[in-house]
Design an enzyme around this catalytic site. Sequence first.
Site, short mmCIF file in Angstrom:
data_model
loop_
_atom_site.label_atom_id
_atom_site.label_comp_id
_atom_site.label_asym_id
_atom_site.label_seq_id
_atom_site.Cartn_x
_atom_site.Cartn_y
_atom_site.Cartn_z
N ARG A 22 0.44 -1.29 -0.33
CA ARG A 22 -0.17 0.02 -0.09
C ARG A 22 0.78 1.01 0.62
NH1 ARG A 22 -2.40 -3.87 4.60
NH2 ARG A 22 -3.91 -4.75 3.46
N HIS A 61 -3.12 2.28 -5.53
CA HIS A 61 -3.67 1.37 -4.99
C HIS A 61 -4.17 0.38 -6.64
CE1 HIS A 61 -6.59 -1.35 -2.80
NE2 HIS A 61 -7.96 -0.84 -4.23
N ARG A 85 -0.75 -1.07 -7.23
CA ARG A 85 -0.88 -2.28 -6.24
C ARG A 85 -2.04 -3.49 -6.87
NH1 ARG A 85 -1.39 -4.47 -0.41
NH2 ARG A 85 -3.52 -4.59 0.52
N HIS A 134 -3.67 -9.28 3.41
CA HIS A 134 -4.98 -9.38 3.67
C HIS A 134 -5.32 -10.62 4.76
CE1 HIS A 134 -6.15 -7.99 -0.82
NE2 HIS A 134 -6.50 -6.55 -0.04
N TYR A 192 -10.61 -7.99 -4.74
CA TYR A 192 -9.39 -7.28 -4.41
C TYR A 192 -9.28 -8.06 -6.33
CZ TYR A 192 -5.45 -4.63 -4.35
OH TYR A 192 -4.04 -3.84 -4.65
#
Length: 333
Positions: A167, A275, A278, A301, A310
């Site tokens: 992140r 993001h 990522r 996660h 995701y």
Amino acid sequence: MSTEMGRLVDGYLEYLELVKGRSTNTVRAYGSDLRAAFEGVETLEGFTLDHCRNVLDWAVENGDAKSTLARIASSLRGFGGWLVHTGTLTVNPTAGLQTPKVSRTLPRVLREDQVSDMLEQSRSRAGAGNDGATPGYGTRSDTDGEPSPKDIRDWAMLELLYATGIRVSELAGADITDLGGTGDPGARSLRVVGKGSKTRVVPFGPTVENALRRWLAVRPRMLPTRDARVAGGVGEGAQPALFLGMRGGRIDVRQVRTAVHRATGGAGVPEIAPHGLRHSAATAVLDGGADLRVVQQLLGHTSMNTTQIYTHVGTDRLQAVYRRAHPRSGSQD
């Protein structure tokens, strides 16, 4: 934010206060939204619908409330409308801007070839060769056409973000000593602190190692005092942050987002937020054959449900696996 954009934003805020009669709190909130949105935007040419959508993507990524997202969208639309009203623009680029729904949807993603183009251009700006080597350190300056420490820093950040899928807040919060636990890029691992203060270690490869070595070699030149530069930025009281902002302190997440925005836009690929980078990394790992559990650990996660939403598997890989695994796929025909 540039002088030009700052002047225009100030004019719009004055209009809100004196003409529209908006409250002091509203004007202050709109001003904060617009200054954050246009950080790194030099001219009105950067005020585009795509950029404003990225701004909202960043806000969603940051976990901002629905009311905040609505206000940001309103401030951008209102600013664009005012520019048309004053004759500065002929068309409001944000007329079609919608407030994003806060849901667990997939962010935009870059293909591997698009990421390669972006990273190659960033590497070129950093003055690095195909092996990542940047000759001549010690004689370089920021004014003789050679790459600046900022160019090298941005290249290292982009390589690290894509290689690890961390992140943007984890990158900004990393210290030099988080490299292998000792500050050595040769360990090819980085310790990061994620959501819930949970610590994990993420691996990276030789390209990132080379980029980090080049960045650490010029990092002292971005420290604020001569003593810190001479000392190499180490020792008691020294700035521990792995990546520095332009004033020599720990880099801000908005500066990282600006670097990603500039790099993708400058490479002619779809502009994305960190993001999205990522997510691009997670997609590449999955398409390379990694197990979903591995991706879960890499991304930090807690729940597999988050990872499943995701990430997604490319259609080509899905079809290939289906043809190999399903007895009625027709692969034997």
